[in-house]
Design an enzyme around this catalytic site. Structure first.
Site, PDB file in Angstrom:
ATOM      1  N   LYS A 279       0.840  -1.204   0.000  1.00  0.00           N
ATOM      2  CA  LYS A 279       0.000   0.000   0.000  1.00  0.00           C
ATOM      3  C   LYS A 279       0.878   1.258   0.000  1.00  0.00           C
ATOM      4  CE  LYS A 279      -3.928   0.272   2.527  1.00  0.00           C
ATOM      5  NZ  LYS A 279      -4.726   0.431   3.758  1.00  0.00           N
TER       6      LYS A 279
ATOM      7  N   LYS B  30     -19.381   8.865  19.429  1.00  0.00           N
ATOM      8  CA  LYS B  30     -19.258   8.199  18.125  1.00  0.00           C
ATOM      9  C   LYS B  30     -20.233   7.023  18.011  1.00  0.00           C
ATOM     10  CE  LYS B  30     -17.733   6.676  14.285  1.00  0.00           C
ATOM     11  NZ  LYS B  30     -17.563   7.323  13.014  1.00  0.00           N
TER      12      LYS B  30
ATOM     13  N   CYS C 181     -19.397   0.411   8.729  1.00  0.00           N
ATOM     14  CA  CYS C 181     -19.544   1.139   9.997  1.00  0.00           C
ATOM     15  C   CYS C 181     -20.800   0.750  10.771  1.00  0.00           C
ATOM     16  CB  CYS C 181     -19.532   2.635   9.746  1.00  0.00           C
ATOM     17  SG  CYS C 181     -18.048   3.172   8.896  1.00  0.00           S
TER      18      CYS C 181
HETATM   19  C1  UGA Z   1     -21.526   6.372   8.541  1.00  0.00           C
HETATM   20  C2  UGA Z   1     -21.930   7.705   9.203  1.00  0.00           C
HETATM   21  O1  UGA Z   1     -22.911   8.369   8.405  1.00  0.00           O
HETATM   22  C3  UGA Z   1     -20.709   8.612   9.366  1.00  0.00           C
HETATM   23  O2  UGA Z   1     -21.081   9.808  10.057  1.00  0.00           O
HETATM   24  C4  UGA Z   1     -19.634   7.871  10.160  1.00  0.00           C
HETATM   25  O3  UGA Z   1     -18.461   8.646  10.300  1.00  0.00           O
HETATM   26  C5  UGA Z   1     -19.282   6.592   9.434  1.00  0.00           C
HETATM   27  O4  UGA Z   1     -20.478   5.768   9.305  1.00  0.00           O
HETATM   28  C6  UGA Z   1     -18.227   5.861  10.231  1.00  0.00           C
HETATM   29  O5  UGA Z   1     -18.533   5.421  11.339  1.00  0.00           O
HETATM   30  O6  UGA Z   1     -17.078   5.817   9.808  1.00  0.00           O
HETATM   31  P1  UGA Z   1     -21.050   5.560   6.028  1.00  0.00           P
HETATM   32  O7  UGA Z   1     -21.048   4.183   6.583  1.00  0.00           O
HETATM   33  O8  UGA Z   1     -19.952   5.979   5.129  1.00  0.00           O
HETATM   34  O9  UGA Z   1     -21.077   6.659   7.225  1.00  0.00           O
HETATM   35  O10 UGA Z   1     -22.383   5.744   5.207  1.00  0.00           O
HETATM   36  P2  UGA Z   1     -23.833   6.379   5.407  1.00  0.00           P
HETATM   37  O11 UGA Z   1     -24.020   7.407   4.380  1.00  0.00           O
HETATM   38  O12 UGA Z   1     -24.107   6.743   6.792  1.00  0.00           O
HETATM   39  O13 UGA Z   1     -24.731   5.112   5.007  1.00  0.00           O
HETATM   40  C7  UGA Z   1     -24.707   3.904   5.770  1.00  0.00           C
HETATM   41  C8  UGA Z   1     -25.754   2.961   5.272  1.00  0.00           C
HETATM   42  O14 UGA Z   1     -27.072   3.457   5.567  1.00  0.00           O
HETATM   43  C9  UGA Z   1     -25.738   2.733   3.755  1.00  0.00           C
HETATM   44  O15 UGA Z   1     -25.937   1.367   3.484  1.00  0.00           O
HETATM   45  C10 UGA Z   1     -26.910   3.554   3.247  1.00  0.00           C
HETATM   46  O16 UGA Z   1     -27.470   3.023   2.067  1.00  0.00           O
HETATM   47  C11 UGA Z   1     -27.881   3.435   4.410  1.00  0.00           C
HETATM   48  N1  UGA Z   1     -28.852   4.550   4.492  1.00  0.00           N
HETATM   49  C12 UGA Z   1     -28.424   5.809   4.758  1.00  0.00           C
HETATM   50  C13 UGA Z   1     -30.203   4.288   4.319  1.00  0.00           C
HETATM   51  O17 UGA Z   1     -30.620   3.139   4.091  1.00  0.00           O
HETATM   52  N2  UGA Z   1     -31.086   5.332   4.427  1.00  0.00           N
HETATM   53  C14 UGA Z   1     -30.687   6.598   4.698  1.00  0.00           C
HETATM   54  O18 UGA Z   1     -31.561   7.498   4.793  1.00  0.00           O
HETATM   55  C15 UGA Z   1     -29.318   6.844   4.867  1.00  0.00           C
END
Ligand code: UGA
Length: 435
Positions: A35, A204, A260
């Protein structure tokens, strides 16, 4: 300021690049030689909009560099971030092996005062253990402080989330460390919330759990909408307009996935049980998430009847759009459900195909070269991830290519009326009028 970041995964690499972008000197450390070699040659191991440009720009400006040596990083920085993986164990609790190892390695090379910042998502009270470990393994008795600084970036918009944070949480009980952290974050012009270390760690897990709870809440409502003839999109708009609730994260679909939420919710349940205060509400959040996909597969089965030998096109494999990340993706679980029932799956994703092959996921699925090619002769089209490419597809062409024009929209991405006009049978989530 001089910063080092140990661990060049999603969080470490984006954090390092953004710190360099605002003018700090950053060393990204990783023990994966391949990497580091690739990064030194300008190759970015993940797809994240805007990241490549920031990395190239800051490397060219000599503010960002990559190394395998923790000692190099610790020697040349005032603040050392830990951003290594915290994978789940079978019982849902977090494997803290990497954190512990890095803490020992830092202790082994610590020669003068440093702020050691935990950026990885960890259970409450991990900071105490990190401090204890460094104290125990640093034979010279060098002064240091441990700080918790959780990250809230989302994959797919990580650079912009990091550059424009809602808030920055800093957990610390040391004025010396706090002064350095405030200086580090000054260029981001965001509110800095100072707490004790345990509270920062809890923020968190509590934030991610609350967002997952919101998703499961609207998904549970979607089932009631289907049973009662209501429209979940209208319900989400109606409740989301209340400022106390808010519309974001009320998008119904196949459930949450990714590296996450599933992991963090399981970890929060595990730590709450360990502390003797089981957070049972979160178990229901998990149940609803699982049931959402099962209900969707049932809908496909109820419509197509026997799935064996049925040719089904699946659009979307990543856990959400604008990422190539397929870890714990509900779309992948869905493909595997269909394959288990004997369906012939023709899958396509704009960015996730390479990772699916590398990680040997969806074994048996036919990976197609384009969205349109994937629809060839299909008896149904399933939308599993809401990429805009799918929204903009030419559905007249799709209909001509398909054997039977039936769409199961697992993300409520498309407009039911338009598809109906084009002759599709269209099934969405929580919209009983979709058919
Ligand atoms: C999530 C959090 O949003 C971040 O704030 C956090 O920093 C991150 O985890 C982490 O812990 O590192 P992420 O996993 O990148 O971020 O993605 P999200 O956009 O939150 O989506 C997570 C899941 O929820 C996806 O599968 C998405 O499709 C789903 N989702 C999201 C829904 O089904 N409905 C929604 O309204 C929003």
């Amino acid at each position: 300021m001089d910063i080092s970041i140990i661990g060049s995964g999603y969080v470490g690499l984006v954090t390092g690049a953004c710190f360099a972008e605002v003018g700090h000197n950053v060393i990204c450390v990783d023990n994966d030689h391949r990497k580091v070699d690739a990064l030194q040659k300008g190759k970015i191991p993940i797809y994240e909009p805007g990241l490549e440009e920031v990395v190239h720009r800051t490397v060219a400006a000599h503010r960002l560099r990559f190394t395998n040596s923790i000692e190099d990083g610790v020697d040349h920085s005032q603040i050392v971030f830990i951003a290594v993986p915290t994978p789940p164990q079978l019982d849902g609790s977090v494997d803290l092996t990497y954190i512990e190892r890095v803490a020992r390695e830092i202790a082994g090379v610590l020669k003068e005062y440093r702020v050691i910042v935990d950026k990885s998502t960890v259970p409450v009270k991990t900071g105490e253990k990190v401090a204890e470990t460094i104290r125990r393994y640093n034979k010279a008795g060098v002064d240091f402080d441990v700080v918790s600084n959780p990250e809230f970036l989302r994959e797919g918009c990580a650079v912009s989330d990091l550059m424009n944070p809602d808030r920055i949480v800093v957990g610390s009980n040391s004025d010396r460390a706090l002064a350095l952290m405030k200086k580090l974050y000054e260029p981001f012009m965001a509110p800095i919330m100072v707490t004790d270390i345990n509270s920062a760690e809890l923020i968190k897990h509590a934030a991610n759990s609350f967002l997952a709870l919101k998703i499961s809440y609207i998904n549970a409502i979607s089932a009631i909408c289907e049973a009662s003839g209501a429209d979940v999109e209208k319900v989400a708009d109606g409740i989301g307009a209340d400022k106390r609730i808010g519309r974001s994260f009320l998008n119904t679909g196949l459930g949450y996935g990714g590296s996450c939420f599933p992991k963090d919710i399981a970890a929060f349940i595990a730590i709450s049980e360990h502390l003797g205060t089981p957070f049972t509400l979160l178990k229901e959040v998990q149940n609803i998430n699982r049931a959402q996909r099962e209900r969707f597969v049932k809908k496909i089965r109820d419509t197509l009847w026997v799935l064996r030998d049925k040719r089904i096109c699946v659009w979307g494999l990543t856990f959400k759009p604008d990422t190539d990340d397929v870890r714990s993706s509900v779309a992948i679980d869905l493909v595997n459900d269909l394959l288990r029932e004997g369906a012939i799956v023709q899958a396509y994703d704009p960015k996730g195909m390479q990772k699916v092959v590398e990680l040997k996921l969806c074994k048996g699925a036919l990976l197609m070269n384009s969205a349109i090619e994937a629809t060839e002769n299909a008896e149904a089209l399933v939308i599993a991830t809401e990429w805009s490419e799918f929204q903009d597809a030419d559905f007249e062409q799709v209909s001509n290519r398909m054997h039977t024009p039936i769409i199961f929209d697992g993300r409520n991405l498309l407009d039911p009326a338009t598809l109906k006009e084009l002759g599709f049978r269209y099934y969405a989530i929580g919209r009983s009028s979709g058919a």
